[in-house]
Design an enzyme around this catalytic site. Sequence first.
Site, PDB file in Angstrom:
ATOM      1  N   HIS A 218       0.875  -1.189   0.000  1.00 24.62           N
ATOM      2  CA  HIS A 218       0.000   0.000   0.000  1.00 24.62           C
ATOM      3  C   HIS A 218       0.906   1.232   0.000  1.00 24.62           C
ATOM      4  CE1 HIS A 218      -3.374   2.530   0.702  1.00 24.62           C
ATOM      5  NE2 HIS A 218      -3.746   2.159   1.907  1.00 24.62           N
TER       6      HIS A 218
ATOM      7  N   ASP B 188       2.350   5.290  -6.933  1.00 22.33           N
ATOM      8  CA  ASP B 188       3.613   5.253  -6.204  1.00 22.33           C
ATOM      9  C   ASP B 188       4.830   5.084  -7.097  1.00 22.33           C
ATOM     10  OD1 ASP B 188       2.631   5.635  -3.649  1.00 22.33           O
ATOM     11  OD2 ASP B 188       2.034   3.538  -3.466  1.00 22.33           O
TER      12      ASP B 188
ATOM     13  N   HIS C 149      -2.695  -2.577  -9.574  1.00 20.50           N
ATOM     14  CA  HIS C 149      -3.662  -1.957  -8.679  1.00 20.50           C
ATOM     15  C   HIS C 149      -4.905  -2.826  -8.628  1.00 20.50           C
ATOM     16  CE1 HIS C 149      -6.214   1.060  -6.791  1.00 20.50           C
ATOM     17  NE2 HIS C 149      -5.090   1.638  -6.445  1.00 20.50           N
TER      18      HIS C 149
HETATM   19  N1  CMC Z   1       4.444  -7.283  -9.848  1.00 20.24           N
HETATM   20  C1  CMC Z   1       4.319  -8.506 -10.413  1.00 20.24           C
HETATM   21  N2  CMC Z   1       3.161  -9.173 -10.547  1.00 20.24           N
HETATM   22  C2  CMC Z   1       2.076  -8.572 -10.081  1.00 20.24           C
HETATM   23  C3  CMC Z   1       2.111  -7.308  -9.464  1.00 20.24           C
HETATM   24  C4  CMC Z   1       3.343  -6.657  -9.370  1.00 20.24           C
HETATM   25  N3  CMC Z   1       3.449  -5.451  -8.818  1.00 20.24           N
HETATM   26  N4  CMC Z   1       0.864  -6.951  -9.077  1.00 20.24           N
HETATM   27  C5  CMC Z   1       0.057  -7.980  -9.419  1.00 20.24           C
HETATM   28  N5  CMC Z   1       0.801  -8.955 -10.037  1.00 20.24           N
HETATM   29  C6  CMC Z   1       0.292 -10.197 -10.619  1.00 20.24           C
HETATM   30  C7  CMC Z   1      -0.021 -11.213  -9.548  1.00 20.24           C
HETATM   31  O1  CMC Z   1       1.109 -12.032  -9.274  1.00 20.24           O
HETATM   32  C8  CMC Z   1      -1.150 -11.975 -10.175  1.00 20.24           C
HETATM   33  O2  CMC Z   1      -0.615 -12.855 -11.155  1.00 20.24           O
HETATM   34  P1  CMC Z   1      -1.192 -14.349 -11.289  1.00 20.24           P
HETATM   35  O3  CMC Z   1      -2.631 -14.182 -11.654  1.00 20.24           O
HETATM   36  O4  CMC Z   1      -0.362 -14.990 -12.334  1.00 20.24           O
HETATM   37  O5  CMC Z   1      -1.000 -14.981  -9.944  1.00 20.24           O
HETATM   38  C9  CMC Z   1      -1.929 -10.911 -10.941  1.00 20.24           C
HETATM   39  O6  CMC Z   1      -0.948  -9.904 -11.253  1.00 20.24           O
HETATM   40  C10 CMC Z   1      -3.069 -10.294 -10.148  1.00 20.24           C
HETATM   41  O7  CMC Z   1      -2.507  -9.721  -8.962  1.00 20.24           O
HETATM   42  P2  CMC Z   1      -3.169  -9.695  -7.536  1.00 20.24           P
HETATM   43  O8  CMC Z   1      -2.085  -9.902  -6.513  1.00 20.24           O
HETATM   44  O9  CMC Z   1      -4.353 -10.609  -7.522  1.00 20.24           O
HETATM   45  O10 CMC Z   1      -3.689  -8.220  -7.465  1.00 20.24           O
HETATM   46  P3  CMC Z   1      -4.272  -7.514  -6.188  1.00 20.24           P
HETATM   47  O11 CMC Z   1      -5.403  -6.692  -6.650  1.00 20.24           O
HETATM   48  O12 CMC Z   1      -4.550  -8.498  -5.092  1.00 20.24           O
HETATM   49  O13 CMC Z   1      -3.054  -6.593  -5.682  1.00 20.24           O
HETATM   50  C11 CMC Z   1      -1.558  -4.791  -5.490  1.00 20.24           C
HETATM   51  C12 CMC Z   1      -2.935  -5.239  -5.969  1.00 20.24           C
HETATM   52  C13 CMC Z   1      -1.455  -3.268  -5.613  1.00 20.24           C
HETATM   53  C14 CMC Z   1      -1.377  -5.168  -4.024  1.00 20.24           C
HETATM   54  C15 CMC Z   1      -0.475  -5.474  -6.357  1.00 20.24           C
HETATM   55  O14 CMC Z   1      -0.626  -5.123  -7.707  1.00 20.24           O
HETATM   56  C16 CMC Z   1       0.933  -5.175  -5.880  1.00 20.24           C
HETATM   57  O15 CMC Z   1       1.461  -5.869  -5.012  1.00 20.24           O
HETATM   58  N6  CMC Z   1       1.618  -4.119  -6.453  1.00 20.24           N
HETATM   59  C17 CMC Z   1       2.920  -3.730  -5.990  1.00 20.24           C
HETATM   60  C18 CMC Z   1       2.801  -2.865  -4.750  1.00 20.24           C
HETATM   61  C19 CMC Z   1       2.307  -1.473  -5.073  1.00 20.24           C
HETATM   62  O16 CMC Z   1       2.800  -0.826  -5.985  1.00 20.24           O
HETATM   63  N7  CMC Z   1       1.345  -0.993  -4.263  1.00 20.24           N
HETATM   64  C20 CMC Z   1       0.795   0.357  -4.418  1.00 20.24           C
HETATM   65  C21 CMC Z   1      -0.633   0.329  -4.821  1.00 20.24           C
HETATM   66  S1  CMC Z   1      -1.228   1.929  -5.371  1.00 20.24           S
HETATM   67  C22 CMC Z   1      -1.121   2.982  -4.035  1.00 20.24           C
HETATM   68  C23 CMC Z   1      -1.906   2.553  -2.856  1.00 20.24           C
HETATM   69  O17 CMC Z   1      -3.141   2.488  -2.916  1.00 20.24           O
HETATM   70  O18 CMC Z   1      -1.308   2.292  -1.841  1.00 20.24           O
END
Ligand code: CMC
Length: 429
Positions: free
Chosen positions: A268, A363, A307
């Site tokens: 986050h 971010d 996201h």
């Molecule tokens: N790098 C690599 N793979 C990713 C990433 C990433 N940053 N984000 C998602 N994926 C992949 C994930 O592994 C999954 O692949 P598969 O279906 O093959 O297993 C697919 O994309 C769907 O991801 P998810 O984990 O189900 O997505 P989510 O909605 O649960 O998570 C998130 C959203 C923001 C936590 C995630 O994208 C992430 O960890 N991003 C990196 C951290 C980040 O930049 N966070 C800031 C968010 S924006 C500001 C805020 O609100 O704080």
Amino acid sequence: MSKQTLTITDNRTGETIEVPIGHDTIKALDLRQLKAQPDDFGMMAYDPGYTNTASCKSRITYVDGDRGILRYRGYPIEQLAQESAFLEAAYLLIFGELPSADELAHWNERIMRHTHIHENLADLLKTFRHDAHPMGILISAIAAMSTLHPEAKQVHDNQRRLQQIWRILGALPTVAAFSYQNRLGRPYTHPHSALGYIDNFLYMMNPMNQDDGEVDPVLARALDALFILHADHEQNCSTSALRNIASSDADPYSSIAGAAAALYGPLHGGANEAVLRMLTAIGDVKKIPAYLNKVKNREARLMGFGHRVYKNYDPRAQIIKKIAYDVFEVTGGNPLIDIAVELERIALDDEYFASRRLYPNVDFYSGIIYQAMGFPVDMFPVLFVLGRAPGWLAQWVELATDPEQRIARPRQIYLGEDERSYVPLAERA
Ligand code: CMC
């Protein structure tokens, strides 16, 4: 007009129920009627991470993730970032309308008055070790404020709520700046309440170590716009944490301390710090493909990408990228921007990221700007908190005045042991 109901047949029993639809949503409690056996608890919805569960009705922030739209109280984020100012946007979020000139002047005056913090709080900040993470300090300081303002417990009193709003918005920049000064061993630079909100924060922080203490207007404007971009994002992790805590009628300091704790995590608000560390570790554009391979092999995450809601692009990231270049005009470039731009280019062209609809989020570029402005990396999540505070406060007010809200109390699917008898220690294998 078509019938606004949903008909559900339970194939275990053949029973059919018809439940009302409102706003494309059914009430989860309506499912409870479905029972395989008469004495069953009834059907629930299973939704870890609340990916498809609406926990409230809100009138504050609208996000359309597929079309990359973000609006505060109906106003597009692009217009607010360009034309508004942070405290004006805060007023809009909390009260629902843009202020008149008089309302804005009063609002600014009240908040700037509250930038002066209680001496006990200033002393408390000195008790942390010099290398304490500023988020740990900030979370503790916000929680400690509830001990100094016990009247804040009156969460259903409008005037009491307003006082805490002024105080929280006023105090946060001072707490952040004082903890930074402690770390450097500098004496506190006390707030200058005649300055604007952002100018005062930059004046107290002095991240560029200017001898004259002058605040560059381009940097102040850039930070103001960054704070507007962060000011609210509907029911994200930290806001949901805040609503959960506040739903028990906890005081706003405790609720906001909890929200800040949720924001601290690298998935986050800690992501801006994690992006900077990632870009620094990559170190060279030539090393980007190797890093992306690690991401694809699931040995690393591409921080600042992806996201839960935006599956097209994050409109905030686009605005931030432009702000970065405005800031570099003043500060000189940040070598990490070249790595970031190239990383974005390669990732957007790559099937792995495209098929998962992973785009830069808010971010991805913010940390590069903060670093160019002289903020240490571990202060980045603190800056996110300062920007997000109005959104948390707006959501808190909405919750406190919403007659449909009840204490947050999700259900679980219990998969543990059935009843069994206690085994005395001597008889255990
Ligand atoms: N790098 C690599 N793979 C990713 C990433 C990433 N940053 N984000 C998602 N994926 C992949 C994930 O592994 C999954 O692949 P598969 O279906 O093959 O297993 C697919 O994309 C769907 O991801 P998810 O984990 O189900 O997505 P989510 O909605 O649960 O998570 C998130 C959203 C923001 C936590 C995630 O994208 C992430 O960890 N991003 C990196 C951290 C980040 O930049 N966070 C800031 C968010 S924006 C500001 C805020 O609100 O704080």
